[in-house]
Design a protein around this motif. Structure first.
Motif, PDB file in Angstrom:
ATOM      1  N   SER A   1       7.555 -10.777   0.707  1.00 44.61           N
ATOM      2  CA  SER A   1       6.653 -10.241   1.728  1.00 44.61           C
ATOM      3  C   SER A   1       7.144  -8.941   2.358  1.00 44.61           C
ATOM      4  O   SER A   1       6.377  -8.237   3.012  1.00 44.61           O
TER       5      SER A   1
ATOM      6  N   ASP B   1      -0.695 -15.436   3.660  1.00 47.31           N
ATOM      7  CA  ASP B   1      -0.761 -16.188   4.920  1.00 47.31           C
ATOM      8  C   ASP B   1      -1.483 -17.515   4.759  1.00 47.31           C
ATOM      9  O   ASP B   1      -1.794 -18.189   5.751  1.00 47.31           O
TER      10      ASP B   1
ATOM     11  N   ASP C   1      -3.969 -14.158  -2.141  1.00 46.49           N
ATOM     12  CA  ASP C   1      -4.183 -13.056  -1.212  1.00 46.49           C
ATOM     13  C   ASP C   1      -4.218 -11.751  -2.010  1.00 46.49           C
ATOM     14  O   ASP C   1      -3.200 -11.351  -2.588  1.00 46.49           O
TER      15      ASP C   1
END
Length: 328
Positions: free
Chosen positions: A300, A102, A108
């Motif tokens: 994702s 994000d 991440d």
């Protein structure tokens, strides 16, 4: 002493000439042992179970669901069937932007852990996985060239260092869940990673290790997409799996056109002639010349990596003799 073997052609003795092919029987040890062990004759292959017991009844092995192998091993026909997955050695290309998730931070940890778990699920099936990582989440050389006197070559070298940072992070994540992983860099950084050596990389893959290729090709002016195509050809991988932030290739920019259609398949020519922003021209040309298919899919979405590696329908398939088809 009992002896078990298989595919032993008999001599021309008339006592055995009437036996059907691939028959299974037992005979006394005092019979003439005119058997040629370890040799299979094409015109009269026989399957024998030899023991010291008396002659038993004959049975056609074609009525059984198992096959005798040399040295007495038996395997079911089901185990001899082809595996369900499409490829045995794949190269996964992970963009730097995809690692950022994000974009709250450069990398991440949830994304890297998701990648590690899905790669682990397929390596347990015997599929060999190599990975090429980008560095756009940290530094993109082409974007910084010309700033404060920074030339393009120097900017690209900084970008290569960014890919090494991503590779080491991804390696640590994978090894934390028990996946043996090696990082190989295009230029020497022996304190933190192995140098890229083609035969060593292939040997790592054969031993079930995941290999992460970092620092691109080691040369400026070449993207990590080109590095993915190059490494795929070098290690004889069967496909490039390009993990991105979109579901695949569209006939238009889906961010600007809500009616853009996701394409199931594309030819190499479609990518070049329609100027589709999938891979750079050098990378897609290298894939075309080496007949390497490319699968573009969304990183994702959970399960997409394992689906792509297993050859299931996901994203857009480029190459492999395909013409353009839209998803309906």
């Amino acid at each position: 002493m009992a002896i078990s073997t298989a595919f032993l052609p008999l001599s021309s003795d008339s006592r055995f000439s009437s036996l059907p092919l691939h028959s299974s029987f037992s005979f006394s040890s005092n019979l003439p042992a005119r058997l040629m062990l370890g040799f299979r004759r094409k015109d009269n292959p026989m399957v024998l179970n030899c023991s010291s017991s008396e002659m038993g009844s004959l049975s056609d092995s074609r009525s059984h669901a198992s096959t005798m192998l040399p040295f007495g091993f038996t395997t079911d026909d089901a185990t001899m069937s082809k595996p369900l997955y499409k490829w045995r050695r794949v190269l996964l290309k992970v963009s730097g932007e995809a690692l950022a998730g994000d974009h709250a931070q450069n990398i991440d940890p949830k994304v890297t852990m998701s990648i590690a778990r899905e790669v682990a699920s397929v390596t347990r099936l015997g599929i060999e996985v190599a990975i090429v990582v980008g560095g756009g989440n940290i530094f993109r050389g082409s974007s910084w060239a010309g700033c404060s006197g920074l030339d393009r070559s120097s900017a690209d070298y900084i970008g290569m260092l960014a890919t090494v940072m991503n590779a080491i992070f991804l390696q640590a994540t994978m090894e934390s869940i028990g996946i043996p992983t090696r990082v190989q860099t295009a230029f020497r950084m022996s304190e933190v990673a192995e140098p890229y050596i083609r035969r060593r990389a292939i040997r790592h893959l054969e031993k079930g290790r995941v290999v992460i290729f970092a620092a691109g090709t080691g040369n400026p002016f070449f993207t990590t997409d080109t590095a993915a195509a190059l490494r795929c050809a070098e290690i004889n991988a069967e496909v490039v799996l390009k993990a991105t932030n979109v579901d695949g290739v569209y006939n238009d920019d889906p961010r600007l056109n809500p009616n853009a259609v996701l394409l199931d398949t594309l030819s190499y020519q479609d990518v070049t002639t329609k100027d589709l922003s999938v891979m750079d021209l050098t990378a897609i040309t290298m894939c075309q010349e080496n007949n390497i298919p490319v699968v573009v899919f969304n990183l994702s979405k959970p399960g997409n990596i394992s689906k792509a590696i297993l050859g299931e329908r996901v994203g857009t398939l480029i190459g492999g003799g395909q013409n353009s088809t839209a998803r309906r």
